[in-house]
Structure formats: structure tokens, C-alpha cells
Design an enzyme around this catalytic site. Structure first.
Site, mmCIF file in Angstrom:
data_model
loop_
_atom_site.group_PDB
_atom_site.id
_atom_site.type_symbol
_atom_site.label_atom_id
_atom_site.label_comp_id
_atom_site.label_asym_id
_atom_site.label_seq_id
_atom_site.Cartn_x
_atom_site.Cartn_y
_atom_site.Cartn_z
ATOM 1 N N HIS A 62 3.016 -4.538 -2.153
ATOM 2 C CA HIS A 62 2.318 -4.696 -3.385
ATOM 3 C C HIS A 62 3.781 -4.434 -5.156
ATOM 4 C CE1 HIS A 62 -1.423 -3.833 -1.406
ATOM 5 N NE2 HIS A 62 -0.834 -4.987 -0.971
ATOM 6 N N LYS A 72 3.599 3.339 -11.086
ATOM 7 C CA LYS A 72 2.835 3.793 -10.281
ATOM 8 C C LYS A 72 3.253 5.551 -10.569
ATOM 9 C CE LYS A 72 1.254 0.180 -7.638
ATOM 10 N NZ LYS A 72 1.065 -0.878 -6.360
ATOM 11 N N TYR A 132 -3.812 6.508 -7.320
ATOM 12 C CA TYR A 132 -2.609 6.078 -8.018
ATOM 13 C C TYR A 132 -3.041 5.550 -9.277
ATOM 14 C CZ TYR A 132 -2.654 1.070 -6.729
ATOM 15 O OH TYR A 132 -3.348 -0.030 -6.671
ATOM 16 N N ASP A 168 -0.946 -9.010 3.791
ATOM 17 C CA ASP A 168 0.235 -7.736 3.721
ATOM 18 C C ASP A 168 0.718 -8.815 4.657
ATOM 19 O OD1 ASP A 168 -0.676 -7.089 1.603
ATOM 20 O OD2 ASP A 168 -1.590 -5.024 2.499
#
Length: 190
Positions: A62, A72, A132, A168
Site C-alpha cells: 500500500h 510511516k 504504525y 491486495d
């Protein structure tokens, strides 16, 4: 904290420097000053958590497009994951390269992903949780992805995929993503 460079420009594996005593351990999980000292202007705006019940679950790859690009900082809070950063920045010397690292509740290790990189992970244990922080708010219109099994990147996942979402599984292959630029010639492994 100890900051170790990876083969993806700007991505860092961050090793904690825990204080351990009879009570357990205490360690810093993020520090604006320490990140700045290592050239990372990372200010978290949002924090997210994911939980997967099955070993071998893959989530990713992603990213958010340039309209809402985000950095991130990823860590595993329960169980273990194989965490992957994939460089999708056409002007980067490591364009198309990926780096994978084991993050677990035991090792406390973190992975920092700069803007313009895709992120994905595979659970190495059942009932695994990850956390995250991001430098931008989630923007659904900017959410994109590339396939976890795209042959252009040849990511070496440690386990067969046990679970993966339809989204995905159906991200496009990289040819449209690399429009105008040659696909990466070098594939770097973890």
C-alpha cells in the site's frame, strides 16, 4: 535508539535501546529530536493498528499517491511480522528496490518508510498485531497499491500467503505504474 540504513534510500531499521530491570523493559518508541538528527523530518499525524489471526497473512503493498504522500513508522506489538518497504520514487537511486525486516514484540525493532514508498507485511505468528504512525492523514482517494507478488520486484515473502484481501490480490502489476520510466532492473533482497 540506533538507526540503521537499508538498501532503500531514506528507509531505516530502528533498533531500540531498552532499559531492562526486574520490572521488565522500557524503551523510547519515537523522538522528534533523534529522528531529526538522522535527517528524518517525521511528525506523526495519525496512528493505526492492524491485527491478523492467521500466520502467513499478507497485507500490502500500500501507498498514497503524491496528493497525500505519507511516511510511516511501523512496529509489531504482538507476535511477529516480516515488514517490507518498496521504493516507488522514480527519481530515487533505489527505485524499485525493497527491504524486508522481522519486527516482533520481543525485538522491539521498527521500520521507517519515507514518502513515496509502498508498505506491506506478512504475519509470522498467529494473532499478530502491528502499530504504525503516519505523517499524513489517510486519504481514501489517494490510496493505491501494487501486487505483493509482482515479478518486477520479486519480494521474497518468507511464507506462502495464507490470507490476502481481494483488493491486495488485484492491485495492478507495475507496468502502468512505471509509465514513461523503465521498470527497475535491480532487485535487492532483505
Amino acid at each position: 535508539m540506533h538507526f540503521d540504513e537499508t538498501n532503500v534510500c531514506g528507509a531505516m531499521v530502528i533498533e531500540p535501546a531498552p532499559h531492562t530491570d526486574a520490572r521488565g523493559r522500557f524503551m523510547r518508541a519515537w523522538c522528534l529530536r533523534e529522528f531529526a538528527e538522522h535527517g528524518m523530518a517525521f511528525t506523526p499525524l495519525q496512528a493505526n493498528m492492524g491485527f491478523s489471526t492467521k500466520r502467513g497473512t499478507i497485507r500490502g503493498m500500500h501507498f498514497q499517491d503524491a496528493t497525500a504522500s505519507e511516511a510511516k513508522l511501523v512496529r509489531c506489538t504482538r507476535g511477529a511480522i516480516f515488514d517490507v518497504v518498496l521504493d516507488l520514487r522514480p527519481d530515487s537511486p533505489s527505485y524499485g528496490a525493497w527491504h524486508g525486516v522481522k519486527l516482533s514484540d520481543e525485538n522491539g525493532r521498527m521500520l521507517y518508510l519515507p514518502e513515496g514508498c509502498a508498505h506491506g507485511y506478512q504475519t509470522l505468528e498467529p494473532d499478530t498485531e502491528m502499530h504504525y504512525m503516519t505523517s499524513a492523514f489517510y486519504a481514501p482517494a489517494a490510496a493505491k497499491g501494487v501486487r505483493f507478488d509482482d515479478p518486477a520486484f520479486d519480494i521474497a515473502w518468507p511464507l506462502p500467503a495464507a490470507e490476502i484481501s481481494e483488493q491486495d490480490r488485484n492491485w495492478p502489476l507495475t507496468q502502468p505504474l512505471f509509465s514513461g520510466a523503465a521498470a527497475p532492473k535491480q532487485r535487492l533482497s532483505a
